[in-house]
Write an enzyme that holds these catalytic residues in place. Structure first.
Site, PDB file in Angstrom:
ATOM      1  N   ASP A   1      -6.470  10.376  -5.103  1.00 22.88           N
ATOM      2  CA  ASP A   1      -5.855   9.382  -4.218  1.00 22.88           C
ATOM      3  C   ASP A   1      -4.509   8.980  -4.829  1.00 22.88           C
ATOM      4  OD1 ASP A   1      -5.492   7.656  -2.135  1.00 22.88           O
ATOM      5  OD2 ASP A   1      -7.174   6.334  -2.610  1.00 22.88           O
ATOM      6  N   ASN A   2      -3.646   8.412  -4.010  1.00 23.96           N
ATOM      7  CA  ASN A   2      -2.358   7.889  -4.479  1.00 23.96           C
ATOM      8  C   ASN A   2      -1.516   8.951  -5.192  1.00 23.96           C
ATOM      9  OD1 ASN A   2      -2.774   5.225  -3.493  1.00 23.96           O
ATOM     10  ND2 ASN A   2      -4.133   4.827  -5.209  1.00 23.96           N
TER      11      ASN A   2
ATOM     12  N   CYS B   1       0.853  -1.190   0.000  1.00 23.07           N
ATOM     13  CA  CYS B   1       0.000   0.000   0.000  1.00 23.07           C
ATOM     14  C   CYS B   1       0.889   1.240   0.000  1.00 23.07           C
ATOM     15  CB  CYS B   1      -0.915   0.015   1.215  1.00 23.07           C
ATOM     16  SG  CYS B   1      -2.028   1.433   1.244  1.00 23.07           S
TER      17      CYS B   1
END
Length: 892
Positions: free
Chosen positions: A302-303, A170
């Protein structure tokens, strides 16, 4: 500065960093793999099984342990998903995001079991039953000449299958460290947000080639079936990566040889080696070839690693910044962690041990290998090299044509690395006595090395500074302290330093440098966010809270203030279930710890008022919401309390916990074959701990409730039972919460039972148990034996290590002797004393086939199974081999 010396003078360790030679050709030959149950590895034919020849084996995954639907998931959309209760929840009850304890992850070895594989879910888990898997479809579409739809069945039957070991990580791994410095917009991952598995599926390039991308096509977008507040989850990667076989991107339908677990994308997902886990879309529904990167909300917001000067407040209004692909994360960065010594591990000075082997993991990104691991005991002034082991390389030695779980193992030719590696270094204990800390850093083959200091960013991603473990010399013992503990768990030197006013950004890990003033502290960096509306002065009563404790207009409490979650049901990143789960509850600790500054700054909009004094007093006392004069104690809707009256020791590690009910005529109210839930607070973290138990009291017993529990204590290198140790620490007179009954099995009597609400006739119960697993068996056995008109037969196989471990033996013996015609009781010990006259060994194939029958002797027979997870797993496999169907096996 260290003087230059030869490698022999420096005593450099051996590192497994050389690319292994190609295996000999086996074209036209049939080769089979054997299984060494001691090493849990696959052995190549014709190779020695000696552990001295490390290149002769490649690892197999650990066996999966028992999973079940957890109590906290029952009222969420994930009530169909079975999970391991060892996983550490990072975002409250729902959605499910978790990591395993770091030492458990490391101890499983190179491959991670399904039970302990980390999970990152943005919302509810899409449901796909086994009967629907083959018919699940996804599309390949977009800027292509030949768009098509493919079912999972066609994916398996019409395309060549491959099996690769791949580590997924992750992007938030180690984020808790960033959140301690300053709260980011992400929840607090510890250092175990990664796992490795054997993935089986189809090379993505084969599907893209069939679709025939058109000119101008540059990206491949993926979309899953998980419906979220901002649409379906989706993202993209570059087309040329998808077409490059060296990248290893696949569409997978198996994990560790089994169909995908629901949390991991059942029935089909994308798996991308070397990149952050957020690009490996689960529950795959669409593959779209495009000219531009994905415009999916989750791809954009996100990310990403935004510039460090972007604050959580400013990030809310920077759409162009979020859409800038320069800030998108694809390849993993170089990272490593220390696993042993573990956090709070203690090393006695007088243990007689002169050395200690420190060890941990490391990984690179984009296919790069870790080529150097360095350890320092003096804050980076000098370094020493650690040993490196790459178990992934053993798969490269598989012969041509080798298959594993139905997929071709073709790792030998690859230049890229898909997996993590392990490192270790033996240190003199005297060195540890004189150092303040141990720090490690990794370097990959492009000579990129972990940075000394943290790069803080608004999403808290890609955190990879040197990993530091503090060494405390307490005189007789060395105690080790990791940077943080995941989620709400307290502990770690970073929190300790921050609470004492230290500045974690001063370049000295919060330790005050000579001449450093106290003007710069973390407390000044982090603003105190106001979550209330100063213009609202309404007082809220507990009756009003109760009115809004369901799914209609849910209210919740934070720091004594009441907030209305209704307007945010559609927008909440975790979905409406997160708010429903908090309705009517005080969620202060969870909310304050998990949520970002940005989320906290939104709270005044939802502020209703403040709890009045009676409500505060009632909330503090956790007053029961049920009538204490009721005839039955247990309640399925609300938690009820009972004080612990006494603890009765029945064996060295087992006790009967006796609870006093509200009045002497009050019945327990537990049907035969069902169990109850017990809830207490962990004495260290104050988090609620919930477990299921079967009491030894009858459901009709009045006034008292007896629960037999085996205590699993901490041991060197192994954590004990969280619930059992916390329960053992509860003093007499204190309350414990109960709820129930729960369970899918209920015995109605005279051979009639309910299984998942359906009636079923049973002619014989075959009961297999071990340890405290005897308690649900005792319930059913007692009910059969005490009813003279009940002709149901019972065979009980009770397996333990030593005679002292046989729990409830006198009760079992009495029951069996009173109903000798229909009850047969067999004890078996794996470590018997010389005087033991009963069965010896473990409950295995021979005993089960002899005492129960093979195949199943009667279609109305049923197996009731309860015991340690390893026992349940092995017995379940044996029963299947003997022809028993899962529908005839009840695992409590």
């Amino acid at each position: 500065m260290v003087e230059s010396r030869s490698s022999s003078e420096l005593n450099l360790p051996k590192t497994s960093i050389n690319f292994p030679p190609s295996p000999p050709s086996t074209v036209g030959k049939s080769r089979r793999c054997s299984f060494d149950r001691h090493s849990n590895d696959i052995l190549l034919p014709g190779t020695p099984t000696s552990s001295s020849d490390d290149t002769s084996v490649y690892p197999l995954p650990p066996r999966n342990g028992r999973k079940s639907v957890q109590p906290q998931d029952i009222k969420t959309p994930d009530n169909h998903v079975e999970r391991d209760d060892r996983l550490i929840r990072l975002t409250g009850v729902h959605p499910f995001n978790c990591e395993p304890p770091l030492t458990n992850l490391y101890d499983e070895g190179f491959l991670t079991s399904e039970n302990l594989h980390y999970v990152r879910n943005h919302g509810p888990v899409p449901r796909c039953d086994d009967s629907d898997m083959d018919r699940w479809e996804f599309t390949v579409e977009g800027l292509v000449e030949n768009p098509f739809t493919l079912s999972v069945k066609e994916l398996i039957t019409d395309y060549e299958q491959v099996t690769y070991p791949i580590t997924l990580v992750c992007a938030g791994n180690r984020r808790k460290e960033q959140n301690v410095v300053r709260k980011s917009k992400g929840f607090s991952w510890g250092p175990a947000g990664l796992s490795t598995a054997l993935w089986t599926g189809v090379v993505l390039g084969d599907l893209i080639a069939k679709a025939k991308p058109r000119r101008r096509a540059r990206y491949v977008c993926f979309e899953g079936a998980d419906k979220l507040p901002n649409g379906y989850y989706g993202t993209s990667v570059k087309l040329n990566w998808c077409l490059d076989p060296n990248r290893g991107i696949m569409v997978a339908h198996k994990m560790n040889g089994c169909v995908l677990h629901p949390d991991h994308g059942k029935p089909v997902r994308v798996v991308i080696p070397g990149q952050i886990g957020g690009r490996s879309v689960k529950w795959l529904k669409r593959i779209i070839v495009t000219e531009e990167p994905s415009d999916n909300w989750y791809h954009i917001y996100d990310n990403r690693v935004l510039p460090t000067m972007v604050t959580p407040e400013a990030s809310a209004d920077l759409p162009d910044t979020w859409k800038d692909e320069r800030y998108a994360i694809y390849d993993l960065n170089t990272n490593s962690a220390i696993c042993y010594p573990a956090h709070d591990e203690r090393l006695p000075m007088n243990s007689g041990t002169s050395t200690y082997n420190i060890r941990g993991y490391a990984y690179g990104g984009g296919g790069k290998r870790i080529t150097r691991m360095e350890v320092t005991l003096d804050k980076g002034k000098t370094w020493r090299l650690a040993n490196i082991d790459y178990p992934e390389d053993r798969y490269r030695l598989a012969p041509d044509g080798e298959t594993l779980y139905g997929g071709r193992v073709d790792m030998w030719w690859r230049e890229t690395s898909f997996c993590w590696c392990f490192w270790d270094l033996t240190l003199d204990v005297n060195e540890l006595k004189s150092t303040a800390d141990i720090m490690v850093r990794a370097m990959d083959e492009s000579l990129m090395v972990q940075p000394r200091d943290m790069y803080w960013s608004v999403l808290g991603m890609m955190n990879n500074p040197w990993y530091r473990v503090v060494v405390h010399n307490d005189g007789d013992t060395l105690r080790f302290e990791h940077p943080t503990q995941p989620a709400l768990m307290p502990g770690g030197w970073m929190e300790r330093v921050k609470k004492s006013g230290g500045n974690l950004t001063n370049g000295s890990w919060g330790e005050r440098r000579d001449g450093e003033a106290e003007k710069m502290t973390n407390r000044e960096i982090e603003k105190d966010i106001c979550m209330t509306n100063p213009e609202i002065d309404r007082l809220v009563t507990m009756d009003e809270i109760k009115e809004h404790s369901g799914e209609q207009d849910p209210w919740f409490i934070v720091n004594g203030h009441v907030f209305d979650g209704t307007p945010f049901l559609e927008k909440h990143p975790g979905g409406a279930a997160s708010i429903f789960g908090a309705a009517g509850q005080d969620v202060t600790e969870e909310f304050v710890t998990i949520h970002s500054e940005n989320a906290k700054s939104m709270m005044p909009e939802y502020h209703i008022g403040k709890l009045d004094e009676p409500a505060r007093a009632q909330l503090a006392g956790e007053v029961s919401e049920v009538d204490p004069t009721r005839a039955v104690f247990l309640n399925t809707k609300v938690w009820t309390k009972a004080p612990l009256h006494e603890k009765l020791t029945v064996s060295p590690d087992s006790k009967i916990f006796r609870f006093k009910l509200d009045h002497n005529q009050q019945q327990v109210g537990l049907p035969v074959g069902q169990h109850l839930m017990m809830r207490i607070r962990d004495p260290a973290t104050r988090e609620p701990v919930i477990r299921a138990y079967t009491p030894i009291s009858k459901g009709s017993d009045q006034g008292w409730l007896d629960v037999l529990i085996k205590i699993y204590h901490d041991a060197p290198g192994r954590k004990g039972g969280k619930m059992t140790q916390a329960l053992d620490a509860v003093p007499t007179g204190h309350f414990v919460d109960f709820k129930g009954p729960v369970g899918k099995f209920e015995y109605l009597g005279k051979g009639l039972c309910l299984v998942s609400g359906k009636r079923r006739r049973v002619s014989r119960f075959n009961m297999i148990c071990g340890g405290s697993g005897v308690t649900p068996i005792l319930q059913v056995l007692r009910a059969v034996a005490e009813d003279w008109d009940d002709t149901t037969e019972c065979v009980v196989l009770d397996g333990n290590r030593v005679e002292e471990d046989i729990l409830c033996k006198s009760r079992l013996d009495q029951i069996a002797s009173s109903a000798v015609r229909k009850c047969r009781l067999i004890y078996c010990l794996s470590r018997p004393s010389p005087t033991w006259k009963g069965r010896k060994g473990r409950i295995g194939m021979t005993m089960i086939s002899t005492e129960i029958g093979s195949p199943r002797p009667n279609k109305d027979d049923m197996v009731l199974l309860c015991g340690p997870s390893q026992m349940e797993t092995s017995v379940h496999e044996i029963l299947r081999d003997l022809g028993w169907l899962d529908e005839d096996i009840i695992i409590f």
